[in-house]
Write a protein that holds these residues in place. Sequence first.
Motif, mmCIF file in Angstrom:
data_model
loop_
_atom_site.group_PDB
_atom_site.id
_atom_site.type_symbol
_atom_site.label_atom_id
_atom_site.label_comp_id
_atom_site.label_asym_id
_atom_site.label_seq_id
_atom_site.Cartn_x
_atom_site.Cartn_y
_atom_site.Cartn_z
ATOM 1 N N THR A 144 6.035 4.230 -2.835
ATOM 2 C CA THR A 144 6.281 5.630 -2.629
ATOM 3 C C THR A 144 5.611 5.793 -4.396
ATOM 4 O OG1 THR A 144 8.659 5.585 -3.377
ATOM 5 C CG2 THR A 144 8.069 6.013 -1.203
ATOM 6 N N ASP A 145 5.502 4.604 -5.464
ATOM 7 C CA ASP A 145 5.140 5.134 -6.551
ATOM 8 C C ASP A 145 4.914 3.847 -6.901
ATOM 9 O OD1 ASP A 145 4.875 5.586 -8.747
ATOM 10 O OD2 ASP A 145 6.875 6.627 -9.898
ATOM 11 N N ILE A 146 3.789 3.351 -6.944
ATOM 12 C CA ILE A 146 3.795 2.060 -7.205
ATOM 13 C C ILE A 146 3.674 1.208 -8.124
ATOM 14 C CG2 ILE A 146 1.116 2.088 -6.736
ATOM 15 C CD1 ILE A 146 0.779 -0.222 -5.041
ATOM 16 N N THR A 147 2.847 2.242 -9.181
ATOM 17 C CA THR A 147 2.816 2.219 -10.726
ATOM 18 C C THR A 147 3.302 1.686 -11.320
ATOM 19 O OG1 THR A 147 3.414 4.957 -10.864
ATOM 20 C CG2 THR A 147 0.710 3.255 -10.930
ATOM 21 N N THR A 148 5.836 1.910 -10.695
ATOM 22 C CA THR A 148 6.475 1.692 -11.656
ATOM 23 C C THR A 148 6.748 0.854 -10.030
ATOM 24 O OG1 THR A 148 7.042 3.922 -9.976
ATOM 25 C CG2 THR A 148 6.708 4.182 -12.297
ATOM 26 N N TYR B 235 0.448 -0.777 0.255
ATOM 27 C CA TYR B 235 -0.086 0.245 0.571
ATOM 28 C C TYR B 235 0.807 1.201 -0.550
ATOM 29 C CZ TYR B 235 1.585 0.687 4.727
ATOM 30 O OH TYR B 235 2.052 1.012 6.253
ATOM 31 N N TRP B 236 -0.005 1.913 -0.324
ATOM 32 C CA TRP B 236 1.089 3.776 -0.280
ATOM 33 C C TRP B 236 0.473 4.304 1.333
ATOM 34 C CZ3 TRP B 236 -1.813 2.953 -4.717
ATOM 35 C CH2 TRP B 236 -3.125 3.401 -4.878
ATOM 36 N N LYS B 237 1.534 5.191 1.830
ATOM 37 C CA LYS B 237 1.591 6.027 3.082
ATOM 38 C C LYS B 237 0.292 7.000 2.356
ATOM 39 C CE LYS B 237 4.481 3.925 6.796
ATOM 40 N NZ LYS B 237 5.027 4.251 7.683
ATOM 41 N N GLY B 238 -0.852 7.292 3.865
ATOM 42 C CA GLY B 238 -1.430 8.709 3.583
ATOM 43 C C GLY B 238 -0.899 9.225 4.661
#
Length: 393
Positions: free
Chosen positions: A63-67, A31-34
Amino acid sequence: MAAASLAACSSNSSGSDKSGSVKGETLTVGYWKGSDTENATFNKLVSSFEKKYDVKVKPKVYTDITTQLPTDLSAGVAPDAFYIDSSFYPYLQKEGVLADLSGVVNPKDFYPSIVSAFQTNGKTYAAPKDVSTLAIYVNKDVFKKAGIDESAIPKSYEDFITWAPTAQAKLDAAYGKGKVYLMNYNADLTRNWQFITADGQNPITSDGKSDLSNPTILKNLNTAVELFNTGAVATPQQVGAGDEGAGFASGKFAMALTGNWNYQVFKTQYKDLNFDIIPNMTYKGKEMTMQYTVGWGENKNTKVSKLANDWIQYVTGKDGMTTWTDGVGTLATRPDVAENSSFLNDNPLLKVHQDAIKSAVAWQDGVNLTTVVSSYGNFISNAFKKKVQLKIL
């Protein structure tokens, strides 16, 4: 997005040999932190799940899940379950790296317009955990000082263009010229989607190329440019704000088209901010707003598929989703949770955002969306800055 194909990392085995969650198993979740509130609520879900199943949950922060996620999938080190933004789903599904969750979650539990963003050929590959929509926030104190009647705000963008100069003149008289703009309008693809897709248009051709030069699209996009030509609209960057929420909270925008993610920020960090929320304006008689949704997907090659299934069922089930949405302030993707949400009951203004789900479209358009997003950002920001009419070729 990663250029290399991920299909090679998928095998016929989906880890389904597990007969059930096993005590002591470890589940890795990506996940990414919010915000601090989001992180605290996420930790609460993890703690509750670990206690219920007597297992361990190992978070993996991106930090950049799409990459980063495609790289991990290719290397075979991806988490067992992970966040999937609706815009990223087509790419992952096409690569064949997602487990079919059709037998894990019931799509009828969710709003049809939301769960459909994670479905392909009748199969469900992710369970939507929450959703946000766009609506217009109105600073009631700024309107009052400038002598602007909130009820006079037009219902359509066409009428707004005519009304805006007079309203801006009142703001200039009350605050000084250039101090407060009537409204923000961001120079990004999602905020202009309403104009771009009008008249049944799509900015991406069937072969995946940008179609921004389409005469019909350009004609409708000139409406967005006309907003700036009123002198009453500016981008957050033009007023020195990081985003529209910061611009609105600091009093630089009397109105802001933004998402419900800013609601909690306004309530907790700007307690003196007196605002109202109204639906987004229509264009060409059509109601539309954007829907930003994130789902929980499962790694097709996970070795703990039953545990991953249990996690997804838990965090997107009634209890888990209630914990998440009430704790974070996002909108529920399940009607049964939304209808009984204590957070929505305590914050009735958010009903505008919840009701917007009916006319919201998912932020999604195939596997080439990021390419068009980049080219569009360069294209439209220059047009807004120069305040020129877009040329129809």
